[in-house]
Design a protein around this motif. Structure first.
Motif, PDB file in Angstrom:
ATOM      1  N   HIS A 187       0.754 -11.740  -6.080  1.00 36.94           N
ATOM      2  CA  HIS A 187       1.324 -11.045  -7.232  1.00 36.94           C
ATOM      3  C   HIS A 187       0.371  -9.974  -7.765  1.00 36.94           C
ATOM      4  O   HIS A 187       0.812  -8.902  -8.202  1.00 36.94           O
ATOM      5  N   ALA A 188      -0.920 -10.252  -7.717  1.00 38.68           N
ATOM      6  CA  ALA A 188      -1.894  -9.240  -8.144  1.00 38.68           C
ATOM      7  C   ALA A 188      -1.852  -8.045  -7.197  1.00 38.68           C
ATOM      8  O   ALA A 188      -1.917  -6.882  -7.632  1.00 38.68           O
ATOM      9  N   ALA A 189      -1.731  -8.316  -5.893  1.00 40.08           N
ATOM     10  CA  ALA A 189      -1.669  -7.227  -4.927  1.00 40.08           C
ATOM     11  C   ALA A 189      -0.453  -6.343  -5.168  1.00 40.08           C
ATOM     12  O   ALA A 189      -0.536  -5.107  -5.119  1.00 40.08           O
ATOM     13  N   VAL A 190       0.679  -6.960  -5.451  1.00 40.72           N
ATOM     14  CA  VAL A 190       1.894  -6.192  -5.737  1.00 40.72           C
ATOM     15  C   VAL A 190       1.717  -5.364  -7.009  1.00 40.72           C
ATOM     16  O   VAL A 190       2.116  -4.192  -7.070  1.00 40.72           O
ATOM     17  N   ALA A 191       1.111  -5.963  -8.021  1.00 39.66           N
ATOM     18  CA  ALA A 191       0.904  -5.247  -9.289  1.00 39.66           C
ATOM     19  C   ALA A 191       0.010  -4.024  -9.101  1.00 39.66           C
ATOM     20  O   ALA A 191       0.232  -2.983  -9.720  1.00 39.66           O
ATOM     21  N   TRP A 192      -1.002  -4.144  -8.246  1.00 36.36           N
ATOM     22  CA  TRP A 192      -1.871  -3.003  -7.977  1.00 36.36           C
ATOM     23  C   TRP A 192      -1.185  -1.959  -7.093  1.00 36.36           C
ATOM     24  O   TRP A 192      -1.442  -0.764  -7.213  1.00 36.36           O
ATOM     25  N   ALA A 193      -0.308  -2.405  -6.206  1.00 35.40           N
ATOM     26  CA  ALA A 193       0.307  -1.493  -5.242  1.00 35.40           C
ATOM     27  C   ALA A 193       1.475  -0.701  -5.802  1.00 35.40           C
ATOM     28  O   ALA A 193       1.653   0.478  -5.458  1.00 35.40           O
ATOM     29  N   LEU A 194       2.291  -1.290  -6.648  1.00 37.89           N
ATOM     30  CA  LEU A 194       3.514  -0.616  -7.104  1.00 37.89           C
ATOM     31  C   LEU A 194       3.258   0.732  -7.796  1.00 37.89           C
ATOM     32  O   LEU A 194       4.052   1.671  -7.625  1.00 37.89           O
ATOM     33  N   PRO A 195       2.176   0.895  -8.579  1.00 40.34           N
ATOM     34  CA  PRO A 195       1.936   2.218  -9.184  1.00 40.34           C
ATOM     35  C   PRO A 195       1.732   3.337  -8.165  1.00 40.34           C
ATOM     36  O   PRO A 195       1.821   4.521  -8.527  1.00 40.34           O
ATOM     37  N   LEU A 196       1.494   2.990  -6.903  1.00 37.78           N
ATOM     38  CA  LEU A 196       1.373   4.032  -5.871  1.00 37.78           C
ATOM     39  C   LEU A 196       2.641   4.865  -5.763  1.00 37.78           C
ATOM     40  O   LEU A 196       2.604   6.028  -5.352  1.00 37.78           O
ATOM     41  N   LEU A 197       3.769   4.285  -6.152  1.00 36.34           N
ATOM     42  CA  LEU A 197       5.037   5.019  -6.112  1.00 36.34           C
ATOM     43  C   LEU A 197       5.030   6.208  -7.065  1.00 36.34           C
ATOM     44  O   LEU A 197       5.826   7.141  -6.898  1.00 36.34           O
ATOM     45  N   LEU A 198       4.145   6.177  -8.058  1.00 41.59           N
ATOM     46  CA  LEU A 198       4.058   7.270  -9.023  1.00 41.59           C
ATOM     47  C   LEU A 198       2.987   8.290  -8.651  1.00 41.59           C
ATOM     48  O   LEU A 198       2.808   9.277  -9.361  1.00 41.59           O
ATOM     49  N   VAL A 199       2.280   8.042  -7.552  1.00 37.06           N
ATOM     50  CA  VAL A 199       1.180   8.925  -7.150  1.00 37.06           C
ATOM     51  C   VAL A 199       1.665  10.003  -6.189  1.00 37.06           C
ATOM     52  O   VAL A 199       1.397  11.186  -6.375  1.00 37.06           O
ATOM     53  N   LYS A 200       2.402   9.593  -5.158  1.00 33.26           N
ATOM     54  CA  LYS A 200       2.888  10.559  -4.160  1.00 33.26           C
ATOM     55  C   LYS A 200       3.975   9.888  -3.332  1.00 33.26           C
ATOM     56  O   LYS A 200       3.907   8.686  -3.065  1.00 33.26           O
TER      57      LYS A 200
END
Length: 487
Positions: A187-200
């Motif tokens: 769950h921590a990995a998902v929380a860190w990864a999802l904001p990548l959708l707002l980067v590029k």
């Protein structure tokens, strides 16, 4: 307790049994060194970027573009970027709303240096979880070597040495994501990864790779849901959101179409060959793996690099294939996380041969970091010539001081970032003479050999045309020509 929970609990117990015993002192030492190294690299990155800006070595494409976007966000507007064209929305180029997170800081410190320092901080932050992980579970020496390797890595150096870019936000996110995956904290990995959708927009595919990793190694439902979100996110951004802000199209499709959209078996062969030819692509992969002594290939975490390498290598744009610019920055935390993961696994075996491999791997990593350094921008910090200002810099500053704040200006690419935080700036080019409305001021470096986007002859013709439109010389010094449109 569910079966997946039991599996995860068992895996954590096995991981703890394989790891060397930790002490509070060793944990504190690893954390201290992690933040200390991050502080050192922040200082180096900031010095490199700030000095380049002070000596007018940055450019409108791309520093000026992002400065205009963040300035717009800071004033509650959409990221309209005159440098990209009249009423050009940056969200129609790449989907990077993450820039809006700098708006509050920029409102307080409205300067291009806010972006440069933010990038330096983000890049440096990527070292923290990697050094802590290696320092705690392999040894403090290993943590320091990993930190130095990451901090001096060519992908980070190339990015910091060329303006600013949205991928700076992705670097620490990927670093923390990879460490969470290695520790099976899904769950921590998902929380860190999802904001990548707002980067590029392409980073949604990396989110999908994170999801597949989770699905294969532990939490199947969480992993498949994350993979679906990442894939859907990339599709939505490329096919819906970006075209909605860019006259119905995604501007980078053409560089992929020739490789990905070729029909039949020939198209598949073409796509396969695109991953390994020309040799520039193989060189990039080798340069990525050598600082890890090729140990990174033993970790499944390295698969997170596949989406980025895939879209770059199938592209017909050769700029994407090599080691220059910002394109490899997101690969550095992945490669070094895979390196640490392998070291931890080897350490957990307690085998004497494994201990030798660890020592050799660390020596190779440190040696590669030192040997690569002269070929990439961080080496500029040790070159006396880099510290010396061109005498023309002072002349440019004097000429630019004549332009009032809040004016509309068309400027040579290399002068653009000196003005974007106080004026509305467009790029000086052939279309400047036909723009409506015309900019109030035009600033041209007529002596530079860096005449992007037009050759010198075209620039001279454009200046002549501007004079017929009513522009008069406001200043001319050391090759800098300032024109003003008289009312």
């Amino acid at each position: 307790m569910t079966a997946s929970a039991v599996t995860a609990s068992t895996a954590r117990a096995e991981h703890a049994a394989q790891s060397p015993p930790r002490t509070a002192a060793s944990n504190r030492a690893a954390t201290t060194w992690a933040w200390a190294l991050a502080a050192v690299f922040f200082a180096l990155y900031a010095t490199l970027s700030v000095h380049d800006q002070q000596l007018q070595r940055t450019s409108g494409f791309d520093l000026g573009i992002f400065d205009e976007a963040v300035r717009a966000y800071a004033h509650g507007r959409l990221p309209i970027v005159p440098l990209k064209g009249p009423n050009a929305d940056l969200l129609g180029d790449h989907f990077s709303p993450v820039w809006a997170t700098l708006a509050p800081i920029y409102r307080i410190f409205p300067t291009v240096y806010t972006l440069l320092l933010a990038q330096a901080a983000l890049m440096a932050l990527g070292a923290v979880p990697l050094v802590r992980w290696a320092g705690r579970e392999v040894g403090l020496g290993a943590g320091i070597v990993v930190g130095v390797g990451y901090g001096m890595s060519w992908g980070i150096a190339s990015a910091v040495g060329f303006d600013v870019h949205e991928v700076a936000f992705a670097v620490p996110l990927l670093s923390y994501t990879a460490v969470a995956l290695a520790h099976r904290r899904w769950h921590a990995a998902v929380a860190w990864a999802l904001p990548l959708l707002l980067v590029k927009e392409d980073l949604g595919l990396t989110v999908a790779a994170v999801g597949l990793y989770i699905a294969v190694h532990g939490a199947r439902r969480v992993g498949l849901a994350t993979a679906a979100i990442g894939t859907l996110g990339t599709w939505l951004e490329m096919d819906v959101l970006i075209p909605a802000a860019n006259h119905g199209r995604y501007g980078y499709t053409s560089s992929l179409a020739g490789t990905l959209l070729s029909p039949g078996p020939a198209g598949l062969v073409h796509a396969a060959l695109a991953f390994v030819t020309p040799e520039t692509k193989l060189n990039t992969v080798l340069l990525l793996l050598i600082p890890t002594a090729f140990l990174a290939v033993r970790s499944p975490l390295l698969l997170l690099a596949v989406p980025t390498l895939a879209w770059r290598f199938v592209s017909t744009n050769p700029v994407y294939w090599g080691t220059a610019y910002q394109y490899s920055a997101v690969l550095m935390p992945i490669a070094f996380a895979a390196f640490v993961d392998t070291l931890v696994r080897l350490r957990g075996t307690g085998d004497r041969r494994a201990a030798t491999i660890i020592r050799v791997g660390l020596v190779v990593s440190l040696s590669a970091s030192v040997l690569y350094l002269p070929s990439f921008p961080l080496a500029n910090l040790g070159r006396p010539s880099w510290w010396r200002a061109d005498p023309r810099v002072a002349a440019a500053d004097r000429v630019m001081s004549l332009i009032p704040d809040g004016a509309s200006v068309a400027a040579t690419n290399w002068l653009v970032p000196q003005l974007t935080d106080r004026d509305t700036v467009s790029l000086f080019q052939k279309s400047t003479a036909t723009a409506r409305p015309l900019p109030g001021w035009v600033l041209v470096d007529v002596e530079t050999t860096r005449t992007f986007p037009d050759p010198p002859a075209v620039q001279q013709a454009t200046i002549a045309r501007l004079r017929t439109e009513g522009y008069r010389t406001a200043a001319e010094q050391d090759g800098y020509l300032l024109l003003h449109l008289r009312a």
